[in-house]
Motif scaffolding. Sequence first.
Motif, short mmCIF file in Angstrom:
data_model
loop_
_atom_site.label_atom_id
_atom_site.label_comp_id
_atom_site.label_asym_id
_atom_site.label_seq_id
_atom_site.Cartn_x
_atom_site.Cartn_y
_atom_site.Cartn_z
N PRO B 113 -73.96 -44.58 -7.53
CA PRO B 113 -74.11 -45.29 -8.82
C PRO B 113 -72.88 -45.14 -9.70
CG PRO B 113 -76.05 -43.96 -8.35
CD PRO B 113 -75.03 -43.60 -7.33
N ALA B 114 -72.23 -43.97 -9.68
CA ALA B 114 -71.06 -43.78 -10.53
C ALA B 114 -69.94 -44.74 -10.12
CB ALA B 114 -70.58 -42.33 -10.46
N GLY B 115 -69.67 -44.81 -8.81
CA GLY B 115 -68.62 -45.70 -8.32
C GLY B 115 -68.92 -47.16 -8.65
N LEU B 116 -70.18 -47.57 -8.42
CA LEU B 116 -70.56 -48.95 -8.70
C LEU B 116 -70.46 -49.24 -10.20
CD1 LEU B 116 -73.61 -49.57 -6.33
CD2 LEU B 116 -71.25 -50.33 -6.08
N ALA B 117 -70.88 -48.27 -11.02
CA ALA B 117 -70.84 -48.48 -12.47
C ALA B 117 -69.40 -48.72 -12.93
CB ALA B 117 -71.43 -47.27 -13.20
N VAL B 118 -68.48 -47.92 -12.41
CA VAL B 118 -67.07 -48.09 -12.79
C VAL B 118 -66.60 -49.49 -12.46
CG1 VAL B 118 -64.72 -47.38 -12.23
CG2 VAL B 118 -66.49 -45.66 -12.55
N ILE B 119 -66.89 -49.94 -11.22
CA ILE B 119 -66.42 -51.25 -10.78
C ILE B 119 -67.09 -52.37 -11.58
CG2 ILE B 119 -66.49 -52.87 -8.86
CD1 ILE B 119 -64.37 -50.83 -8.57
N ILE B 120 -68.42 -52.29 -11.75
CA ILE B 120 -69.14 -53.37 -12.41
C ILE B 120 -68.72 -53.48 -13.87
CG2 ILE B 120 -71.41 -54.17 -13.15
CD1 ILE B 120 -72.51 -53.00 -10.51
N ILE B 121 -68.75 -52.35 -14.59
CA ILE B 121 -68.38 -52.42 -16.01
C ILE B 121 -66.91 -52.79 -16.15
CG2 ILE B 121 -68.29 -51.15 -18.19
CD1 ILE B 121 -70.45 -49.28 -17.06
N GLY B 122 -66.06 -52.16 -15.34
CA GLY B 122 -64.63 -52.43 -15.42
C GLY B 122 -64.30 -53.89 -15.12
N SER B 123 -64.95 -54.46 -14.08
CA SER B 123 -64.60 -55.83 -13.71
C SER B 123 -65.14 -56.83 -14.73
CB SER B 123 -65.12 -56.15 -12.31
OG SER B 123 -66.52 -56.10 -12.28
N ILE B 124 -66.33 -56.55 -15.29
CA ILE B 124 -66.86 -57.48 -16.29
C ILE B 124 -65.99 -57.45 -17.54
CG2 ILE B 124 -68.79 -57.91 -17.86
CD1 ILE B 124 -70.67 -57.09 -15.63
N VAL B 231 -63.89 -60.31 -4.69
CA VAL B 231 -63.18 -59.74 -3.53
C VAL B 231 -62.42 -58.49 -3.96
CG1 VAL B 231 -61.35 -60.10 -1.86
CG2 VAL B 231 -62.99 -61.91 -2.29
N LEU B 232 -61.71 -58.60 -5.08
CA LEU B 232 -60.96 -57.44 -5.57
C LEU B 232 -61.90 -56.27 -5.85
CD1 LEU B 232 -58.28 -56.21 -6.55
CD2 LEU B 232 -58.81 -57.09 -8.82
N ALA B 233 -63.07 -56.58 -6.44
CA ALA B 233 -64.03 -55.53 -6.76
C ALA B 233 -64.50 -54.82 -5.49
CB ALA B 233 -65.23 -56.11 -7.51
N THR B 234 -64.78 -55.60 -4.44
CA THR B 234 -65.23 -54.99 -3.19
C THR B 234 -64.14 -54.10 -2.60
OG1 THR B 234 -66.25 -57.13 -2.87
CG2 THR B 234 -66.50 -55.53 -1.11
N LEU B 235 -62.90 -54.61 -2.64
CA LEU B 235 -61.77 -53.82 -2.14
C LEU B 235 -61.65 -52.50 -2.89
CD1 LEU B 235 -58.91 -56.46 -1.87
CD2 LEU B 235 -59.75 -55.01 -0.04
N ASP B 236 -62.10 -52.52 -4.13
CA ASP B 236 -61.84 -51.45 -5.07
C ASP B 236 -62.91 -50.36 -5.10
OD1 ASP B 236 -59.53 -51.46 -6.35
OD2 ASP B 236 -60.30 -52.07 -8.29
N ILE B 237 -64.12 -50.67 -4.57
CA ILE B 237 -65.23 -49.72 -4.70
C ILE B 237 -64.86 -48.38 -4.07
CG2 ILE B 237 -67.62 -49.22 -4.10
CD1 ILE B 237 -68.20 -52.17 -4.23
N GLY B 238 -64.28 -48.45 -2.85
CA GLY B 238 -63.89 -47.23 -2.15
C GLY B 238 -62.95 -46.39 -3.01
N ASN B 239 -61.99 -47.09 -3.61
CA ASN B 239 -61.02 -46.43 -4.46
C ASN B 239 -61.67 -45.76 -5.67
OD1 ASN B 239 -58.39 -45.83 -4.76
ND2 ASN B 239 -57.71 -47.97 -4.76
N ALA B 240 -62.62 -46.48 -6.28
CA ALA B 240 -63.31 -45.94 -7.45
C ALA B 240 -64.08 -44.68 -7.07
CB ALA B 240 -64.26 -46.98 -8.04
N ILE B 241 -64.74 -44.73 -5.90
CA ILE B 241 -65.51 -43.56 -5.46
C ILE B 241 -64.57 -42.38 -5.21
CG2 ILE B 241 -66.89 -42.67 -3.54
CD1 ILE B 241 -68.27 -45.35 -3.42
#
Lengths: 340, 310
Positions: B113-124, B231-241
Amino acid sequence: MNFYTYFLRRLLFVVPLLFGITIMAFLIANAVPADPVTANLPQNALNDEDLVQAFREKWGLDKPLHEQYFAYIGNLLQGDMGRSIKTGRPVIEDIQQFLPATMELATLSIFIGLVLGVGVGIISAIYRNSLIDYVSRMFSLIGVSFPVFVLALIGLAVLYGQLGIVAGPGRLGFRTADPPHATGFFLVDSLLAGDLDTFQEAFSHIILPAFILGAYVAGTIARVTRSSLLEVLGMDYMRTARAKGLGERRVLWHGVRNALIPVVTIIGLSYGNLLAGTVLTESIFAWPGIGRYMFRASTSQDFPAIMGVSMLIALIYIIVNFVVDMLYFFLDPRIRGEGR
Amino acid sequence: MTQTSNSNVATMPAELPPSRFQSLLRAIFFQLRKNPLITIGLLIVVGWFLVSIFAPLLATTEPLAQNVTNRLLTPGTTVELSDGSTFTYHMGTDELGRDIFTRVVYGGRITIPAGLAVIIIGSILGTVVGAIAGYAGGLWDELLMRISELFLAFPTIILALAVTAALGPDLNNAILALVVVWWPTYARLVRSLVLEIKSQEFVEAARSIGAPGRYIVFRTILPNAIAPAIVLATLDIGNAILTFAGLSFLGLGAEPSSPEWGRMVAIGIDFFDQWWMWLYPGLAIASLVMAFNFIGDGLRDVSDPRTRNG
């Protein structure tokens, strides 16, 4: 466009950025619900009103924000970054002490990453979709997925703990004295002093962290090299080169030279990142560098140190990228041609 | 997310060109058949999601349960309990006798959830800023882009360290710090896409029939800019985690006792010879990040026509 104009234009772009960075570092440091007073004074001193007041005055904590900022900038321009609350020494002195260790590690890492990355990238592109290409892509994908601290621990457990072929944490063993200070790079200093034993010891300490960081950089460099070379190989001028009868080796050299232009950018970015991103590696390898200093500062709300280091690193980042831009001028003839 | 964007596409006037989103979906399905790594990645990710959701069922005990007599047991040790039954520590125990297996199983509940939250909030956040900058142009564009450049001038972990230092070490603050680091990339990407799409004929057409600015931004421009951002967000999830695990490792994320993977590795350092304490949580992070990277790598091939046939 001549080099001078290009240089000035880029420089014009850099100055406001530097100014903005000081503002940002300052704002972050001051967006604090945490009180630096409680963070840095011992419990019994907190009960003493006079001591607390003296502390506030000493660090200018009792003045309005913009006055604090202007005072800070004024001092900064004279090379004074304030005193670290934690170490009690001027931040600039702390940085001078810790930066060489980090730069030595980052420089060796980028060198390893460059050699590995460009080599693997070129081979992957030439033998595209072969077993070599597939294996190297898999390796880089898996490699960048491991947290650097886990790779470091595995490396230490196997190469140091089990096999004993590299040395453990630190820059030198406990019994070895630092080589006489010249550059701050132990590898260079020990050679300058003609002390081969110390050189060997420093090397066996630095090689594992440098290799682990280098492997990360290599993954990125290999990927960029591969895709850039693939693009270049499909260009018309490559066909032209072949058509006019150049040997395959000459043709390839032609392509590689052009394909490496974007790699220069990645190297610049990676070097900047290494100088900063070694926080994790430095804490595992007990490497007395700027990353560990920054980490300690950030856990004790030592804001003079935090601001000093983050500005310094942003500054290095910008300078490295500025140098890359300058290199581009010589590498990429299109910049000279365009009126950009 | 897929469905809402598609419904946006469906409400667009009929004369518009086929959306990038539809062609992207088609390309993804094509790639799925061709690139087995995406499938492997998806399977691992789904696996970790299921493990995290059903953690209480899979775990053999409680993640915080201590048992000091059984501290630092090697993996696979079976002990006899006072009631005569036996209990096996599949991955051994830590310095307080907590079951590593249970803690690894529970760890995904914090990290994912932490990784997803970073990506979702950051990308929006980034998408909104980028859309405003690109569409409004002029002074706004200049201002917002200069600000995003400032954030990009700081290397990720340094900025995150400075922000967590200012806010105090805490799970939510770690996420917030990473959002601060993450949004500028999206802002710059979406801005450049909006600039490109803004000048196309179908936007001109919408404007010429008198569509209000809000409609143009949200109904004609953004649906076409959103696919590359995803696409960028998906690429980025691993990085965020990875970055989140790094912050946790440094003690700036989840609270010390919680079963968070990065935190568990950090504790394990002091027990270097008890390799199970740091290796298992470390492998958990690596496998999850690797799975996201497999998916992202495949998606990158889809979104980049130069490598699509490669």
